[in-house]
Motif scaffolding. Structure first.
Motif, PDB file in Angstrom:
ATOM      1  N   ASP A  65       0.837  -1.211   0.000  1.00 27.77           N
ATOM      2  CA  ASP A  65       0.000   0.000   0.000  1.00 27.77           C
ATOM      3  C   ASP A  65       0.867   1.255   0.000  1.00 27.77           C
ATOM      4  O   ASP A  65       0.551   2.236  -0.670  1.00 27.77           O
ATOM      5  CB  ASP A  65      -0.924   0.042   1.225  1.00 27.77           C
ATOM      6  N   ALA A  68       2.401   1.660  -3.521  1.00 28.51           N
ATOM      7  CA  ALA A  68       1.430   2.091  -4.525  1.00 28.51           C
ATOM      8  C   ALA A  68       1.104   3.578  -4.395  1.00 28.51           C
ATOM      9  O   ALA A  68       0.842   4.253  -5.386  1.00 28.51           O
ATOM     10  CB  ALA A  68       0.158   1.257  -4.414  1.00 28.51           C
ATOM     11  N   SER A  69       1.144   4.094  -3.162  1.00 27.94           N
ATOM     12  CA  SER A  69       0.790   5.505  -2.944  1.00 27.94           C
ATOM     13  C   SER A  69       1.980   6.446  -3.125  1.00 27.94           C
ATOM     14  O   SER A  69       1.811   7.660  -3.182  1.00 27.94           O
ATOM     15  CB  SER A  69       0.215   5.695  -1.539  1.00 27.94           C
ATOM     16  N   TYR A  80       2.244   3.079 -14.336  1.00 34.97           N
ATOM     17  CA  TYR A  80       1.896   1.740 -13.874  1.00 34.97           C
ATOM     18  C   TYR A  80       1.895   1.744 -12.351  1.00 34.97           C
ATOM     19  O   TYR A  80       2.481   2.621 -11.720  1.00 34.97           O
ATOM     20  CB  TYR A  80       2.880   0.681 -14.404  1.00 34.97           C
ATOM     21  N   LYS A  81       1.223   0.782 -11.759  1.00 41.95           N
ATOM     22  CA  LYS A  81       1.173   0.667 -10.311  1.00 41.95           C
ATOM     23  C   LYS A  81       2.451  -0.018  -9.822  1.00 41.95           C
ATOM     24  O   LYS A  81       2.882  -1.006 -10.409  1.00 41.95           O
ATOM     25  CB  LYS A  81      -0.053  -0.159  -9.917  1.00 41.95           C
ATOM     26  N   SER A  83       3.762  -2.461  -7.828  1.00 43.87           N
ATOM     27  CA  SER A  83       3.161  -3.611  -7.171  1.00 43.87           C
ATOM     28  C   SER A  83       3.816  -4.892  -7.689  1.00 43.87           C
ATOM     29  O   SER A  83       4.253  -4.953  -8.835  1.00 43.87           O
ATOM     30  CB  SER A  83       1.659  -3.635  -7.483  1.00 43.87           C
ATOM     31  N   THR A  86       2.087  -6.188 -10.844  1.00 48.68           N
ATOM     32  CA  THR A  86       2.215  -5.489 -12.125  1.00 48.68           C
ATOM     33  C   THR A  86       2.970  -6.365 -13.130  1.00 48.68           C
ATOM     34  O   THR A  86       4.014  -6.924 -12.806  1.00 48.68           O
ATOM     35  CB  THR A  86       2.952  -4.153 -11.931  1.00 48.68           C
TER      36      THR A  86
END
Length: 92
Positions: A65, A68-69, A80-81, A83, A86
């Motif tokens: 989390d 991602a932020s 892109y995220k 993560s 991904t």
């Protein structure tokens, strides 16, 4: 051409945030912006994505989390995220 050592160096200031959250250090955002600026081509972005995933796999303390932020907290638009889920091959 981006190398994983470049990616690691740029996000090294982010490590405490990625583990514990809280305030994002200014030098972390500088690194995130620098990494984003360095990854101008599709192959460079895919390499950066894969390097980030490798870094995350080797640091079990990192929270997805927080990762991602990170771009939005630093005011960076990454396409892109960040993560483990991904698919870096789909990053353009």
């Amino acid at each position: 051409m981006i190398k994983c050592s470049d990616v690691s160096n740029k996000i090294s200031a982010c490590l405490s945030y990625l583990k514990q959250g809280g305030e994002v250090p200014a030098d972390c955002c500088t690194g995130v912006k620098g990494l984003n600026d360095a990854a101008k081509t599709t192959p460079d972005r895919q390499t950066a994505c894969n390097c980030l995933k490798t870094t995350f796999k080797s640091n079990k303390d990192f929270k997805s989390d927080f990762a991602a932020s990170l771009p939005s907290k630093c005011g960076v638009n990454i396409p892109y995220k960040i993560s483990l889920e991904t698919d870096c091959n789909k990053v353009k």
